[in-house]
Scaffold this active site. Sequence first.
Site, mmCIF file in Angstrom:
data_model
loop_
_atom_site.group_PDB
_atom_site.id
_atom_site.type_symbol
_atom_site.label_atom_id
_atom_site.label_comp_id
_atom_site.label_asym_id
_atom_site.label_seq_id
_atom_site.Cartn_x
_atom_site.Cartn_y
_atom_site.Cartn_z
ATOM 1 N N ASP A 1 -73.646 -5.886 51.975
ATOM 2 C CA ASP A 1 -73.587 -5.644 50.534
ATOM 3 C C ASP A 1 -72.601 -6.610 49.889
ATOM 4 O OD1 ASP A 1 -74.062 -3.401 48.224
ATOM 5 O OD2 ASP A 1 -72.003 -4.146 48.179
ATOM 6 N N TYR B 1 -68.299 -10.610 43.125
ATOM 7 C CA TYR B 1 -67.380 -10.608 44.265
ATOM 8 C C TYR B 1 -66.925 -12.021 44.618
ATOM 9 C CZ TYR B 1 -68.994 -5.808 45.272
ATOM 10 O OH TYR B 1 -69.316 -4.477 45.215
ATOM 11 N N LYS C 1 -75.811 -8.092 43.568
ATOM 12 C CA LYS C 1 -75.821 -7.412 42.274
ATOM 13 C C LYS C 1 -75.606 -8.411 41.149
ATOM 14 C CE LYS C 1 -73.250 -3.803 44.703
ATOM 15 N NZ LYS C 1 -72.576 -4.690 45.689
ATOM 16 N N HIS D 1 -75.257 -4.336 38.254
ATOM 17 C CA HIS D 1 -73.981 -3.921 38.829
ATOM 18 C C HIS D 1 -73.330 -2.764 38.072
ATOM 19 C CE1 HIS D 1 -70.410 -5.593 41.351
ATOM 20 N NE2 HIS D 1 -70.454 -4.276 41.381
ATOM 21 N N LEU E 1 -63.797 5.342 51.512
ATOM 22 C CA LEU E 1 -62.544 5.476 52.256
ATOM 23 C C LEU E 1 -61.322 5.266 51.362
ATOM 24 C CD1 LEU E 1 -63.619 3.540 55.477
ATOM 25 C CD2 LEU E 1 -63.978 5.956 54.879
ATOM 26 N N ILE F 1 -71.231 2.124 52.716
ATOM 27 C CA ILE F 1 -70.936 0.707 52.971
ATOM 28 C C ILE F 1 -69.428 0.494 53.133
ATOM 29 C CG2 ILE F 1 -73.014 -0.339 51.990
ATOM 30 C CD1 ILE F 1 -71.498 -0.597 49.318
ATOM 31 N N SER G 1 -63.842 -3.639 55.589
ATOM 32 C CA SER G 1 -62.533 -3.920 56.166
ATOM 33 C C SER G 1 -62.507 -5.381 56.568
ATOM 34 C CB SER G 1 -62.269 -3.036 57.390
ATOM 35 O OG SER G 1 -60.990 -3.341 57.946
ATOM 36 N N ARG H 1 -61.234 -2.068 62.907
ATOM 37 C CA ARG H 1 -61.735 -1.055 61.962
ATOM 38 C C ARG H 1 -63.221 -1.244 61.676
ATOM 39 N NH1 ARG H 1 -56.750 -1.183 57.614
ATOM 40 N NH2 ARG H 1 -55.093 -0.599 59.092
ATOM 41 N N SER I 1 -64.809 0.316 64.619
ATOM 42 C CA SER I 1 -64.624 1.767 64.627
ATOM 43 C C SER I 1 -65.480 2.455 63.569
ATOM 44 C CB SER I 1 -63.146 2.099 64.391
ATOM 45 O OG SER I 1 -62.938 3.493 64.330
ATOM 46 N N ASN I 2 -65.560 1.843 62.383
ATOM 47 C CA ASN I 2 -66.354 2.439 61.310
ATOM 48 C C ASN I 2 -67.837 2.508 61.650
ATOM 49 O OD1 ASN I 2 -64.070 2.746 59.732
ATOM 50 N ND2 ASN I 2 -64.435 0.912 58.494
#
Length: 265
Positions: A52, A57, A82, A113, A194, A231, A234, A239, A242-243
Amino acid sequence: MTDDTPRLPDHTVSLNDGGRVPLLGFGTWQIKGPDAVRATATALETGYRHLDTATVYGNEREVGRALAESGVRRDDVFVTTKCPPNRAGRELDTLRESLELLQTDHVDLWLIHWPGDGSANTDMWHAFVEAREAGLARAIGVSNFDMSLIDDITKATGAAPAVNQIEWSPLLFNAETLADHRACNIALEGYSALRGGTLEHPAILRIAERIGRSPAQVIIRWHLQHNVIVIPKSVHADRIRSNADVAGFSLTDEDMATLDALGSR
């Protein structure tokens, strides 16, 4: 020796245009430059198959580079970008710029967006439908829209968004919002799962400790069991891995009810 290879979920959700999207994706908001290349590459190596990004961005080039260099087939990765409402009137040019930066001839999902003013949403949505018909975007959707705005663009064009991406977490859970999207056959996608105190919330920490998982894994798993796209992002490789490691456990009905209830407090 223990196997610490992440167990990724293979959950997908059907879109109203006939396509499917992986429920777990990798977000890239605020990740720039070399960090964006490295993080996206790590996500793809880990097994994420949904990326994403967005025009604003400023990292589409880096995301595209990581994908091109990953060795993963383009058709195996669901790519979202977006278009901001200040590009109204230049939507297709904006999308073509995104495609060039991403090194692809289409995106799998293209979103407005955030809502614009006046007739901007409807005007933009006509261009989005055109992009889908031209094959530049396989699915089209919106972000940060409420149901009344979705109704407006749907009635004006006869085309409903496939996805609405909104801020979402157990602390923001709203059963009516989820039910409204399902009633309209629009997939709900959550961002900032998160953030906002979720990782430190006592109820989430208790569940995580009991089942031997991280708070982030509990929150991501909660999304999956609600069939809501998530989505997490990190720049840290551990991480990122792990996610993604959320296929080896499930939350009980009681856990889900506890997490849902956080949205009403």
